[in-house]
Design an enzyme around this catalytic site. Sequence first.
Site, PDB file in Angstrom:
ATOM      1  N   HIS A 192      -2.101  -1.974   0.536  1.00 55.01           N
ATOM      2  CA  HIS A 192      -2.930  -1.095  -0.307  1.00 55.01           C
ATOM      3  C   HIS A 192      -3.753  -0.142   0.562  1.00 55.01           C
ATOM      4  CE1 HIS A 192      -3.040  -4.567  -3.420  1.00 55.01           C
ATOM      5  NE2 HIS A 192      -2.365  -3.594  -3.979  1.00 55.01           N
ATOM      6  N   LYS A 248      -4.139  -9.738 -17.636  1.00 55.82           N
ATOM      7  CA  LYS A 248      -3.801 -10.377 -16.355  1.00 55.82           C
ATOM      8  C   LYS A 248      -4.936 -11.269 -15.926  1.00 55.82           C
ATOM      9  CE  LYS A 248      -0.983  -7.526 -13.224  1.00 55.82           C
ATOM     10  NZ  LYS A 248      -1.089  -6.533 -12.134  1.00 55.82           N
ATOM     11  N   ARG A 307       7.043  -0.020  -2.904  1.00 48.92           N
ATOM     12  CA  ARG A 307       7.508  -0.938  -1.867  1.00 48.92           C
ATOM     13  C   ARG A 307       9.027  -1.010  -1.792  1.00 48.92           C
ATOM     14  NH1 ARG A 307       3.610  -5.500  -3.874  1.00 48.92           N
ATOM     15  NH2 ARG A 307       4.057  -4.230  -5.704  1.00 48.92           N
TER      16      ARG A 307
HETATM   17  P1  ADP Z   1      -0.937  -3.168 -10.193  1.00 47.34           P
HETATM   18  O1  ADP Z   1      -1.387  -4.408 -10.879  1.00 47.34           O
HETATM   19  O2  ADP Z   1      -1.347  -1.903 -10.861  1.00 47.34           O
HETATM   20  O3  ADP Z   1       0.519  -3.148  -9.745  1.00 47.34           O
HETATM   21  P2  ADP Z   1      -1.604  -3.680  -7.465  1.00 47.34           P
HETATM   22  O4  ADP Z   1      -2.985  -3.936  -6.972  1.00 47.34           O
HETATM   23  O5  ADP Z   1      -0.635  -4.797  -7.359  1.00 47.34           O
HETATM   24  O6  ADP Z   1      -1.831  -3.153  -8.902  1.00 47.34           O
HETATM   25  O7  ADP Z   1      -0.975  -2.427  -6.724  1.00 47.34           O
HETATM   26  C1  ADP Z   1      -1.599  -1.171  -6.745  1.00 47.34           C
HETATM   27  C2  ADP Z   1      -0.703  -0.147  -6.091  1.00 47.34           C
HETATM   28  O8  ADP Z   1      -0.484  -0.468  -4.733  1.00 47.34           O
HETATM   29  C3  ADP Z   1       0.693  -0.046  -6.702  1.00 47.34           C
HETATM   30  O9  ADP Z   1       1.118   1.310  -6.632  1.00 47.34           O
HETATM   31  C4  ADP Z   1       1.532  -0.905  -5.801  1.00 47.34           C
HETATM   32  O10 ADP Z   1       2.897  -0.529  -5.845  1.00 47.34           O
HETATM   33  C5  ADP Z   1       0.899  -0.560  -4.476  1.00 47.34           C
HETATM   34  N1  ADP Z   1       1.106  -1.613  -3.500  1.00 47.34           N
HETATM   35  C6  ADP Z   1       0.944  -2.928  -3.646  1.00 47.34           C
HETATM   36  N2  ADP Z   1       1.248  -3.589  -2.506  1.00 47.34           N
HETATM   37  C7  ADP Z   1       1.620  -2.632  -1.607  1.00 47.34           C
HETATM   38  C8  ADP Z   1       2.088  -2.664  -0.251  1.00 47.34           C
HETATM   39  N3  ADP Z   1       2.244  -3.798   0.392  1.00 47.34           N
HETATM   40  N4  ADP Z   1       2.363  -1.480   0.344  1.00 47.34           N
HETATM   41  C9  ADP Z   1       2.221  -0.319  -0.327  1.00 47.34           C
HETATM   42  N5  ADP Z   1       1.818  -0.215  -1.611  1.00 47.34           N
HETATM   43  C10 ADP Z   1       1.518  -1.361  -2.243  1.00 47.34           C
END
Ligand code: ADP
Length: 163
Positions: free
Chosen positions: A17, A41, A90
């Site tokens: 992130h 969630k 990803r």
């Molecule tokens: P959501 O519940 O909206 O998917 P997340 O917190 O899981 O929220 O993810 C937020 C954003 O960060 C999304 O666009 C997700 O694809 C991206 N993301 C999550 N993990 C990674 C990672 N390891 N590398 C790059 N982007 C990521």
Amino acid sequence: MQTAICPGSFDPISLGHLDVIRRASRLFSRVVVCVVVNRNKHSAFTPEERVDHVRRVTACFGNVSVETWDGLLVDYAARFEEPVVVRGLRALSDFEYEFMMALTNKKMNPRVETIFLAADEKYTYLSSSTVKEIAGYGADVSQFVPPEILGDIQRKFQNRRNL
Ligand code: ADP
């Protein structure tokens, strides 16, 4: 002025992130990280904890602010003049959901653009769920999360194991 919005649950924020936020902060003059409170969630960390984590790890970027939002992302984005939603991609598995969300948001508000940043190959495997699963067993997650929040994560899962 264009505003990049990085939305997510950030439960907790990972190095993947943070990499996306860092890159957005170089591409846009202003970035807002939107910590979304998703009522459907179950989260390990409260919205306040997640905002605090994101604030601490992004404090070094001069153009990044953090807010929380309990509602539809498209309504949040509508508050900005030129909103650009930035999402990290990803793998192919992310694509279908992300594509559907981007098109739905665009349908609801044509002013809301979405762009995708390809995840750094170091982090393509990394997700908040994996971090929680590993931390839940008391194992070391220091290579997956920013050092500033490592203690918070360890304490949270330590307390849970002691319940
Ligand atoms: P959501 O519940 O909206 O998917 P997340 O917190 O899981 O929220 O993810 C937020 C954003 O960060 C999304 O666009 C997700 O694809 C991206 N993301 C999550 N993990 C990674 C990672 N390891 N590398 C790059 N982007 C990521």
